[in-house]
Each structure stands twice: as structure tokens, then as C-alpha cells.
Design a protein around this motif. Structure first.
Motif, mmCIF file in Angstrom:
data_model
loop_
_atom_site.group_PDB
_atom_site.id
_atom_site.type_symbol
_atom_site.label_atom_id
_atom_site.label_comp_id
_atom_site.label_asym_id
_atom_site.label_seq_id
_atom_site.Cartn_x
_atom_site.Cartn_y
_atom_site.Cartn_z
ATOM 1 N N VAL A 198 0.852 -1.194 0.000
ATOM 2 C CA VAL A 198 0.000 0.000 0.000
ATOM 3 C C VAL A 198 0.888 1.245 0.000
ATOM 4 C CG1 VAL A 198 -1.757 1.293 1.287
ATOM 5 C CG2 VAL A 198 -1.844 -1.217 1.209
ATOM 6 N N LEU A 199 0.559 2.184 -0.884
ATOM 7 C CA LEU A 199 1.328 3.426 -0.973
ATOM 8 C C LEU A 199 1.147 4.238 0.298
ATOM 9 C CD1 LEU A 199 3.122 5.204 -2.835
ATOM 10 C CD2 LEU A 199 0.995 6.327 -3.553
ATOM 11 N N ALA A 200 2.254 4.491 1.003
ATOM 12 C CA ALA A 200 2.214 5.243 2.255
ATOM 13 C C ALA A 200 2.552 6.710 2.039
ATOM 14 C CB ALA A 200 3.185 4.637 3.267
ATOM 15 N N GLY A 201 3.392 7.001 1.048
ATOM 16 C CA GLY A 201 3.775 8.381 0.798
ATOM 17 C C GLY A 201 4.715 8.497 -0.372
ATOM 18 N N HIS A 223 8.477 18.144 -2.882
ATOM 19 C CA HIS A 223 7.302 17.920 -2.037
ATOM 20 C C HIS A 223 7.358 16.534 -1.408
ATOM 21 C CE1 HIS A 223 3.222 18.531 -0.640
ATOM 22 N NE2 HIS A 223 2.855 17.380 -1.161
ATOM 23 N N THR A 224 6.903 16.449 -0.169
ATOM 24 C CA THR A 224 6.742 15.165 0.515
ATOM 25 C C THR A 224 5.296 15.068 0.966
ATOM 26 O OG1 THR A 224 9.018 15.267 1.331
ATOM 27 C CG2 THR A 224 7.556 13.677 2.385
ATOM 28 N N ARG A 225 4.670 13.950 0.643
ATOM 29 C CA ARG A 225 3.287 13.730 1.059
ATOM 30 C C ARG A 225 3.158 12.338 1.667
ATOM 31 N NH1 ARG A 225 0.581 12.703 -3.460
ATOM 32 N NH2 ARG A 225 0.020 10.592 -2.877
ATOM 33 N N VAL A 226 2.601 12.274 2.856
ATOM 34 C CA VAL A 226 2.337 11.000 3.517
ATOM 35 C C VAL A 226 0.825 10.854 3.607
ATOM 36 C CG1 VAL A 226 2.573 9.685 5.656
ATOM 37 C CG2 VAL A 226 4.503 11.034 4.806
ATOM 38 N N GLY A 235 6.720 6.879 10.392
ATOM 39 C CA GLY A 235 8.088 6.841 9.892
ATOM 40 C C GLY A 235 8.188 6.829 8.379
ATOM 41 N N ALA A 236 7.074 6.974 7.693
ATOM 42 C CA ALA A 236 7.093 6.965 6.227
ATOM 43 C C ALA A 236 7.894 8.146 5.675
ATOM 44 C CB ALA A 236 5.676 6.969 5.671
#
Length: 100
Positions: A22-25, A40-43, A51-52
Motif C-alpha cells: 500500500v502506498l504510504a507516501g 514535495h513530501t506527502r504521507v 516513519g514513512a
């Protein structure tokens, strides 16, 4: 929680996935020559605090280090992470201003 992080160059991003895939981020970037701008970082909400984001940041920085790239942390989240992980200072361009 453990994550598998993979670079997906055709999408210009690193993806963190849990054990079930499953995509966490994601951490997005743009590469120009020896420069990697992390934009950009997206969780995903279900994975916040697991911790992703740390796994994504570490994977991106290790990849940049292995490829002798300089990282420009445009993303404020990554900039804050780098403030706590000074071991990457040699490959980070810190003279640029961060946009908040």
C-alpha cells in the motif's frame, strides 16, 4: 513500521510502501545535471506518524549521495528533517532560501 522505498524516475518521485504494497507516501523531485531539487513530501493520512516521511527522506538522500548529487530542499518538511540529520550536510545546498 517498515517501508519499502523505491525510486520511480519516470514519475520523478520516491514511493514508500508498507509490507502489503500500500502506498504510504511520496517524495517528489526534479533532477537537472548534478542537482536534485526535492519539491514535495506527502504521507497518506493513514500513515502519518509511522516513519514513512523519514524513510522517504533517507532513501532520497542516500540515492543522491550515491549519485554524487547536490540536494536542494525546496520542501519545508525535508528541510526540517535535514536540520535533524546533519550527516547529509555535505550534499545539501543550504544557501538557498526555503519557501514556507
Amino acid at each position: 513500521m517498515e517501508f519499502v522505498v523505491a525510486d520511480v524516475p519516470d514519475k520523478e518521485r520516491f514511493e514508500a510502501r508498507d509490507a502489503e504494497g500500500v502506498l504510504a507516501g511520496v517524495l517528489t523531485y526534479q533532477v537537472t545535471g548534478p542537482i536534485m531539487a526535492c519539491t514535495h513530501t506527502r504521507v497518506e493520512p493513514a500513515f502519518e506518524g509511522t516513519g514513512a516521511a523519514d524513510a522517504l527522506a533517507r532513501a532520497a538522500l542516500e540515492d543522491a549521495r550515491a549519485k554524487s548529487r547536490t540536494v536542494v530542499p525546496i520542501d519545508p518538511l525535508l528541510g526540517e528533517w535535514l536540520d535533524r540529520h546533519r550527516e547529509y550536510d555535505k550534499i545539501v545546498a543550504r544557501s538557498t532560501r526555503r519557501i514556507k
